[in-house]
Motif scaffolding. Sequence first.
Motif, PDB file in Angstrom:
ATOM      1  N   UNK A  26       6.215 -28.240  -7.274  1.00 53.56           N
ATOM      2  CA  UNK A  26       5.420 -29.386  -6.861  1.00 53.56           C
ATOM      3  C   UNK A  26       5.403 -29.417  -5.338  1.00 53.56           C
ATOM      4  N   UNK A  27       4.208 -29.382  -4.731  1.00 55.98           N
ATOM      5  CA  UNK A  27       4.116 -29.347  -3.268  1.00 55.98           C
ATOM      6  C   UNK A  27       3.049 -30.307  -2.772  1.00 55.98           C
ATOM      7  N   UNK A  28       3.403 -31.076  -1.742  1.00 56.49           N
ATOM      8  CA  UNK A  28       2.445 -31.942  -1.061  1.00 56.49           C
ATOM      9  C   UNK A  28       2.746 -31.904   0.432  1.00 56.49           C
ATOM     10  N   UNK A  29       1.700 -31.964   1.261  1.00 69.10           N
ATOM     11  CA  UNK A  29       1.913 -31.983   2.711  1.00 69.10           C
ATOM     12  C   UNK A  29       2.119 -33.397   3.223  1.00 69.10           C
ATOM     13  N   UNK A  30       1.341 -34.335   2.709  1.00 70.94           N
ATOM     14  CA  UNK A  30       1.361 -35.683   3.261  1.00 70.94           C
ATOM     15  C   UNK A  30       1.415 -36.746   2.169  1.00 70.94           C
TER      16      UNK A  30
ATOM     17  N   UNK B 245      -0.161 -28.662  -6.592  1.00 70.00           N
ATOM     18  CA  UNK B 245      -0.223 -28.637  -5.132  1.00 70.00           C
ATOM     19  C   UNK B 245      -1.309 -29.577  -4.645  1.00 70.00           C
ATOM     20  N   UNK B 246      -0.974 -30.468  -3.701  1.00 63.07           N
ATOM     21  CA  UNK B 246      -1.970 -31.303  -3.028  1.00 63.07           C
ATOM     22  C   UNK B 246      -1.577 -31.436  -1.566  1.00 63.07           C
TER      23      UNK B 246
ATOM     24  N   UNK C  37      -2.862 -34.120   0.751  1.00 62.75           N
ATOM     25  CA  UNK C  37      -2.870 -35.442   1.363  1.00 62.75           C
ATOM     26  C   UNK C  37      -2.714 -36.581   0.372  1.00 62.75           C
ATOM     27  N   UNK C  38      -1.863 -36.389  -0.631  1.00 59.19           N
ATOM     28  CA  UNK C  38      -1.611 -37.464  -1.571  1.00 59.19           C
ATOM     29  C   UNK C  38      -0.314 -37.178  -2.314  1.00 59.19           C
ATOM     30  N   UNK C  39       0.015 -38.045  -3.267  1.00 61.31           N
ATOM     31  CA  UNK C  39       1.291 -37.936  -3.946  1.00 61.31           C
ATOM     32  C   UNK C  39       1.185 -37.166  -5.252  1.00 61.31           C
ATOM     33  N   UNK C  40       2.351 -36.769  -5.747  1.00 58.34           N
ATOM     34  CA  UNK C  40       2.458 -36.097  -7.038  1.00 58.34           C
ATOM     35  C   UNK C  40       3.398 -36.920  -7.912  1.00 58.34           C
TER      36      UNK C  40
ATOM     37  N   UNK D 150      11.192 -26.915  -7.957  1.00 62.15           N
ATOM     38  CA  UNK D 150      11.068 -27.062  -6.501  1.00 62.15           C
ATOM     39  C   UNK D 150      10.082 -28.176  -6.182  1.00 62.15           C
ATOM     40  N   UNK D 151      10.533 -29.155  -5.401  1.00 64.89           N
ATOM     41  CA  UNK D 151       9.668 -30.243  -4.944  1.00 64.89           C
ATOM     42  C   UNK D 151       9.742 -30.286  -3.428  1.00 64.89           C
ATOM     43  N   UNK D 152       8.613 -30.023  -2.764  1.00 64.56           N
ATOM     44  CA  UNK D 152       8.580 -29.931  -1.307  1.00 64.56           C
ATOM     45  C   UNK D 152       7.417 -30.746  -0.767  1.00 64.56           C
TER      46      UNK D 152
END
Length: 448
Positions: free
Chosen positions: A350-354, A331-332, A334-337, A369-371
């Motif tokens: 896998x979760x990222x906001x931005x 989980x992050x 403000x960056x990529x995964x 799950x990738x969101x």
Amino acid sequence: MTRKEYMQRLANALSPLPEKTREAALVFCQEMLDDRMEDGMDEEAAVAAMESPETLALRLGGEMNEPIDMGNLKLPNREDYLEFARLSDEALEGVEKALEHAKAPARPPEEKAAPQEAEQPEQTGCVPDMGEIMRQAMEAARQGIEMGQKAMREAMDSVQEAKPAGSFGNLEQRTLTCSADALRGVRLTCGNMPVVVRPCSGNTAALTYYTSPEEPYQARVENGELILEKQGGKGGFIQTMFGSGFKFLLRGASPTVELALPVQALVDLSVHTTNGSIKAGGFPTLCAVSAQTSNSRIEMKEITCKSMQLKSSNGRLVMEEVKVKQALTAVTSNSRIEAHQVRGGAEMTLKSSNGAIEMQDTASAGALTAVTSNGHIKVENVSAAAVTLKTSNGSVRGTLPGRPTDYAIDSGTSNGKNTLPRQQPGAKPLSVHTSNGNIDVRFEEQPV
């Protein structure tokens, strides 16, 4: 509304804000529009998906005046660190100068004053420019704090290189060694230092760390656990922020905590740091792995473990050649995964906001799950018992194994093209959704 009209209205709405805030907001919005149009949206749809210029400007202005959460300070990249340090130093020097002027006795008026064209205010014992000095000091402090709060998308890679011992002011380098046979766990808690965990031969674990009177750290082995943690210290947040204990970060000298762990060690590994990267790799037998940082990246490479949890607020998460027997969570905000050649024995999340999420040669025996909210999702040869790919402002593209008829498909996009059927029965659940972007997911045809 056209893109040009939107950007002009935004520039007008941002005019009351400081120049650097205006520039950052304009660049960010320009990039968001570019990304959406690259993902297949036309100009009108890309603009319509944005907040109104006035709402965005109002939100930015409100964030500038919000109370500062010192416990969750978000720090910028190295260039902004240096500017942050300069502004902070100016702020402190300005306050000190103002206080000195305030304590100074009033100067007696001169017996013969020079002729004045206009009437001058009477001397009151205060230095006439003290108010201006205080205003300048407070403005410098405000700008410094603003920089300290700003969350950056990319990690502070430029300040993560280790320096030779003795180059960190009053920080003292120490090393603790112990037999790996006595260990069942490792728990490293560091405030502002990157951490590297590397494999070594033999049966002795060696932990190299740094301590000082301002930042006192202690390492010990307790009940089979190798522990590194802070012991308290001199001064509070302000002294740590502007004093020698923190300036090694601002000046770019970043001491690295390094753990050399025997390659076959069977231990739980927990690493928690605030403003440093975390890197570990080359371990085939770890138990539970937990890594958390606020403002930098986490890299896990060539690791086999029981479970894995990765978390960063403003840094990239990278996993390469990772095998997890149970659950994997990354989980992050403000960056990529990035997940390359990752295998999960149970649920993978896998979760990222931005930030974007990219997966290649990745599989999960359970649900995958990738969101993300503001980034694209890219998949290449990704398989799981059930796959969920969801973003709000980005495209979803790539290739999945098997035939389209192998999947129970549920898909949809509000503003873009979609190569998938909206609904389709099948064996493996596949959910793909975005609001503002294209869906271009295809399948590798396999022989029956």
